[in-house]
Design an enzyme around this catalytic site. Structure first.
Site, PDB file in Angstrom:
ATOM      1  N   LYS A  81       1.963   1.985  -5.146  1.00 33.03           N
ATOM      2  CA  LYS A  81       2.666   1.455  -6.178  1.00 33.03           C
ATOM      3  C   LYS A  81       1.821   1.873  -7.493  1.00 33.03           C
ATOM      4  O   LYS A  81       2.497   2.065  -8.598  1.00 33.03           O
ATOM      5  CB  LYS A  81       3.068   0.144  -6.204  1.00 33.03           C
ATOM      6  CG  LYS A  81       4.087  -0.459  -5.015  1.00 33.03           C
ATOM      7  CD  LYS A  81       4.407  -1.716  -4.941  1.00 33.03           C
ATOM      8  CE  LYS A  81       3.160  -2.525  -4.352  1.00 33.03           C
ATOM      9  NZ  LYS A  81       2.953  -2.161  -3.268  1.00 33.03           N
ATOM     10  N   ASP A 106       0.922  -1.405  -0.185  1.00 36.03           N
ATOM     11  CA  ASP A 106       0.090  -0.003   0.078  1.00 36.03           C
ATOM     12  C   ASP A 106       0.777   1.349   0.054  1.00 36.03           C
ATOM     13  O   ASP A 106       0.503   2.290   0.536  1.00 36.03           O
ATOM     14  CB  ASP A 106      -1.001  -0.067   1.223  1.00 36.03           C
ATOM     15  CG  ASP A 106      -1.960  -1.190   1.222  1.00 36.03           C
ATOM     16  OD1 ASP A 106      -2.068  -1.855   0.309  1.00 36.03           O
ATOM     17  OD2 ASP A 106      -1.987  -1.737   2.302  1.00 36.03           O
TER      18      ASP A 106
END
Ligand code: IMP
Length: 435
Positions: free
Chosen positions: A16, A13
């Site tokens: 990306k 998280d």
């Protein structure tokens, strides 16, 4: 011209999705190499939010080849749903090629059921999985009882493997978890029907990648989850079941390691974690609430609230070392705006030792660690319009400079908002030979 792997440096998280989407524009091929639909890459394009769990984020750009590699565990129903959703939103460009490795292992209904049943057992140790069957699918792969995408096209083999698997799984479901067994014919019919629908996408993706590389085309390897969820290098057992570090971009997609020219680490300006497991810089106060609310920190797959805390450089340094990261993309810097003070964890202290470059591998030792912080003055100015480092407030620049020093990797991108354009681009990892 180079190939680039994008790897999360924290517990997933990190944002990306946005970076992969930006870099996908420069790449010719985008390949996923591990994980499955436990991932959730959130993209905001033209103000519209799209979450992809399985299909590589490059799919939104025209003319790309998107690969789901052999290292991925593949749920064909999720794949078809995601494809439909993209078509409905008119987000699937006409000249985009999508290919799934025939060697990727299938996620079967019993994988999901066992994953969820294990997590639901009150006496069992909760990992806080996404419940998508990821762990059990990788277990079967390692046990050599998994069913691969290519097996769907040899009906007798597929049925025989399914029969054998169900003999064991139904025994476990009925006698250990006290749940209803699964029906073999129903599963076979569903998967064989699905097989026809996904057939045009199934290929030997290692050969495709090799061909593309030989033609000098640029490959972007899209990591899922993060370094500290890696099954070997993460905070075991609170990890996912695959290798999330850069080296797996090679074995998980079937190319030689020489093709991994640069590794870009994605580092959120603070830390989050979903699921169970140690988290030394976790904030259970109003600052943690600020990060959770302003950062919209909800799991993209499960909708769970993410735990939030200060940036932890021990995590980042370990990730830089294990994945050979030379460049960093900093995300969600804007979320820190408005805080009076911001902190960076530079190491951990225990009665016996100091840890600055590696997390202790024992969870008990890690739990006993006290984070050591450096404190910085915060900033109140809106930074989302900045497109150059010089446009950032002095305090923001100080924070970034210290982060870069401590990470021992160059910052090449800073994200100051969710949109594609809300980005400060310093260097291009596909072009820069010095990274
Ligand atoms: P699993 O991958 O579903 O087996 O879950 C194992 C652990 O990894 C749990 O703590 C999950 O919350 C975490 N996890 C899996 N995928 C992601 C992700 O994409 N982002 C963040 N955490 C994840």
């Amino acid at each position: 011209m180079a190939n680039v792997a994008v790897i999360g440096t924290q517990w997933g998280d990190e944002g990306k999705g946005k970076i992969v989407d930006l870099y996908a524009e420069k790449a010719d091929v985008v390949a996923r190499f591990q994980g499955g639909n436990n991932a959730g890459h959130t993209l905001v394009v033209k103000g519209r939010k799209t979450i992809l769990h399985l299909i590589p984020s490059g799919i939104l750009h025209n003319g790309k080849t998107c690969i789901i590699g052999n290292g991925v565990v593949f749920d064909p129903f999720v794949f078809l749903e995601e494809l439909e959703e993209l078509k409905r939103g008119d987000l699937l460009p006409p000249d985009t090629k999508l290919r799934i490795s025939e060697k990727a292992h299938l996620i079967m209904p019993y994988h999901r059921r066992i994953d969820q049943a294990r997590e639901a057992r009150s006496s069992g140790k909760k990992i806080g999985t996404t419940g998508r069957g990821i762990g059990p699918a990788y277990e079967d792969k390692a046990a050599r009882t998994g069913i691969r995408v290519g097996d769907l096209y040899e009906e007798n083999l597929f049925r025989e493997k399914l029969r054998q698997a169900l003999e064991e799984k139904n025994f476990l479901l009925a006698n250990f978890f006290h749940e209803k067994p699964l029906d073999e014919e129903e599963i076979a019919a569903q998967y064989l029907a699905c097989a026809e629908k996904i057939k045009p996408y199934v290929a030997d993706t290692s050969l495709i990648l090799d061909r593309e590389a030989r033609q000098g085309r640029k490959i972007l390897f899209e990591g899922a989850q993060g370094s500290h969820l890696d099954v070997d290098h993460g905070t075991y057992p609170y990890v996912t079941s695959s290798n999330t570090v850069a080296a797996n971009a090679s074995s998980g997609s079937g190319v030689g390691p020489h093709l991994l020219d640069r590794v870009v680490g994605i580092c959120k300006a603070y830390t989050t974690r979903v699921g169970e497991g140690p988290f030394p810089t976790e904030l259970k106060d109003e600052i943690g609430d600020h990060l959770q609310k302003v950062g919209q920190e909800f799991g993209a797959t499960t909708g769970r609230k993410r735990r939030c805390g200060w940036l932890d450089m021990v995590l980042i340094r370990q990730a830089v070392r294990v994945s050979g990261i030379s460049a960093l993309a900093i995300t969600k810097l804007d979320v820190l705006t408005g805080l009076d003070k911001v902190k960076i964890c530079v190491g951990y202290k225990t009665a016996e030792a100091e840890h600055t470059h590696a997390l202790p591998s024992s969870n008990a030792k890690l739990a006993a660690c006290e984070p050591v912080f450096e404190e910085f003055d915060g900033w109140k100015e809106d930074i989302s319009h900045a497109r150059e480092i010089a446009e950032l407030p002095a305090n923001t620049r100080k924070y970034l400079k210290r982060l870069e020093e401590l990470a021992d990797a160059r910052i090449i991108l800073v994200s100051v908002g969710p949109g594609r354009e809300e980005t400060i681009v310093l260097e291009d990892p596909f072009l820069n030979k010095n990274l």
